[in-house]
Design an enzyme around this catalytic site. Structure first.
Site, PDB file in Angstrom:
ATOM      1  N   CYS A   8      -0.217  10.203   7.579  1.00  0.00           N
ATOM      2  CA  CYS A   8      -0.055   9.340   8.749  1.00  0.00           C
ATOM      3  C   CYS A   8       1.195   9.800   9.496  1.00  0.00           C
ATOM      4  O   CYS A   8       1.682  10.905   9.268  1.00  0.00           O
ATOM      5  CB  CYS A   8      -0.010   7.855   8.361  1.00  0.00           C
ATOM      6  SG  CYS A   8       1.454   7.318   7.441  1.00  0.00           S
ATOM      7  N   ASN A  11       4.624   8.248   6.979  1.00  0.00           N
ATOM      8  CA  ASN A  11       4.424   8.248   5.528  1.00  0.00           C
ATOM      9  C   ASN A  11       5.080   7.044   4.861  1.00  0.00           C
ATOM     10  O   ASN A  11       5.586   7.129   3.753  1.00  0.00           O
ATOM     11  CB  ASN A  11       4.909   9.560   4.911  1.00  0.00           C
ATOM     12  CG  ASN A  11       4.458   9.774   3.465  1.00  0.00           C
ATOM     13  OD1 ASN A  11       5.160  10.418   2.706  1.00  0.00           O
ATOM     14  ND2 ASN A  11       3.318   9.255   3.074  1.00  0.00           N
ATOM     15  N   CYS A  13       3.533   3.605   5.833  1.00  0.00           N
ATOM     16  CA  CYS A  13       2.598   2.484   5.980  1.00  0.00           C
ATOM     17  C   CYS A  13       1.188   2.831   5.495  1.00  0.00           C
ATOM     18  O   CYS A  13       0.766   2.404   4.431  1.00  0.00           O
ATOM     19  CB  CYS A  13       2.531   2.008   7.436  1.00  0.00           C
ATOM     20  SG  CYS A  13       4.073   1.315   8.069  1.00  0.00           S
ATOM     21  N   ARG A  14       0.469   3.630   6.277  1.00  0.00           N
ATOM     22  CA  ARG A  14      -0.945   3.886   5.996  1.00  0.00           C
ATOM     23  C   ARG A  14      -1.178   4.895   4.884  1.00  0.00           C
ATOM     24  O   ARG A  14      -1.963   4.636   3.965  1.00  0.00           O
ATOM     25  CB  ARG A  14      -1.651   4.346   7.284  1.00  0.00           C
ATOM     26  CG  ARG A  14      -1.666   3.278   8.350  1.00  0.00           C
ATOM     27  CD  ARG A  14      -2.137   3.819   9.683  1.00  0.00           C
ATOM     28  NE  ARG A  14      -1.138   4.744  10.233  1.00  0.00           N
ATOM     29  CZ  ARG A  14      -1.313   5.474  11.325  1.00  0.00           C
ATOM     30  NH1 ARG A  14      -2.471   5.424  11.975  1.00  0.00           N
ATOM     31  NH2 ARG A  14      -0.357   6.263  11.773  1.00  0.00           N
ATOM     32  N   SER A  15      -0.537   6.056   4.960  1.00  0.00           N
ATOM     33  CA  SER A  15      -0.825   7.086   3.952  1.00  0.00           C
ATOM     34  C   SER A  15      -0.379   6.690   2.539  1.00  0.00           C
ATOM     35  O   SER A  15      -1.084   7.006   1.578  1.00  0.00           O
ATOM     36  CB  SER A  15      -0.273   8.445   4.367  1.00  0.00           C
ATOM     37  OG  SER A  15       1.102   8.426   4.619  1.00  0.00           O
ATOM     38  N   ASP A 122      -1.980   1.907  13.333  1.00  0.00           N
ATOM     39  CA  ASP A 122      -0.659   1.905  12.719  1.00  0.00           C
ATOM     40  C   ASP A 122      -0.119   0.477  12.750  1.00  0.00           C
ATOM     41  O   ASP A 122       0.121  -0.068  13.824  1.00  0.00           O
ATOM     42  CB  ASP A 122       0.278   2.845  13.477  1.00  0.00           C
ATOM     43  CG  ASP A 122       1.597   3.071  12.752  1.00  0.00           C
ATOM     44  OD1 ASP A 122       1.930   2.284  11.841  1.00  0.00           O
ATOM     45  OD2 ASP A 122       2.288   4.041  13.099  1.00  0.00           O
TER      46      ASP A 122
END
Length: 153
Positions: A8, A11, A13-15, A122
């Site tokens: 993401c 690195n 939040c999402r990943s 995001d």
């Protein structure tokens, strides 16, 4: 062993969520999973507290992860690179050296919605609901990814 990288922007939040979710769904002797960001904003930091919290609500601990930046060497180290959105896709594709590198890069939600190139939003600037929503989206994608990997046993 299959090596998968989740990517993401920062690195945090999402990943990290995608990494933790997929790790919980696959045989760890078959798959190595890591995550990275296209930006260098949060290198060395733990995941966002809201990502840690939503993971914990779902029985996962991602608090030991540490943010790092995506590098060209990741093309050599990983078999599949899942990006969270089209912006991440463009950033990673810009670093490819050849068609083999390019073939490794995939938009993660295409695992659930083939060829639609949908973004995992995001959640960084939003509230807790955004993190819960992102978790659900990534969980669904990781179920699809894990079913492919686990069927190869």
């Amino acid at each position: 062993m299959t090596k998968i990288l989740m990517v993401c922007l920062g690195n945090i939040c999402r990943s990290p969520l995608a990494e933790g979710i997929l790790k919980s769904k696959v045989y760890n002797y078959k798959v190595f999973i890591d995550s990275a960001g296209t930006g260098a904003y949060h290198i060395g930091e733990k995941p966002d507290r809201r990502s840690i919290a939503v993971a914990k609500l779902n029985g996962l601990n991602i608090s030991d992860q540490v943010a790092r930046k995506f590098t060209v060497n990741d093309f050599d180290d990983f078999d599949i690179i899942y990006v969270m959105d089209n912006s991440n896709y463009r950033d990673v594709i810009a670093l490819t050296r050849n068609n083999e590198d390019k073939s490794k890069v995939k938009i993660i939600l295409n695992e659930v919605f083939p060829d639609e190139n949908l973004d995992v939003p995001d959640p960084y600037s939003g509230g807790d609901f955004g993190f819960r929503n992102v978790y659900k989206m990534l969980d669904e994608a990781c179920i699809a990814i894990a079913s492919k990997i686990n069927s190869d046993v």
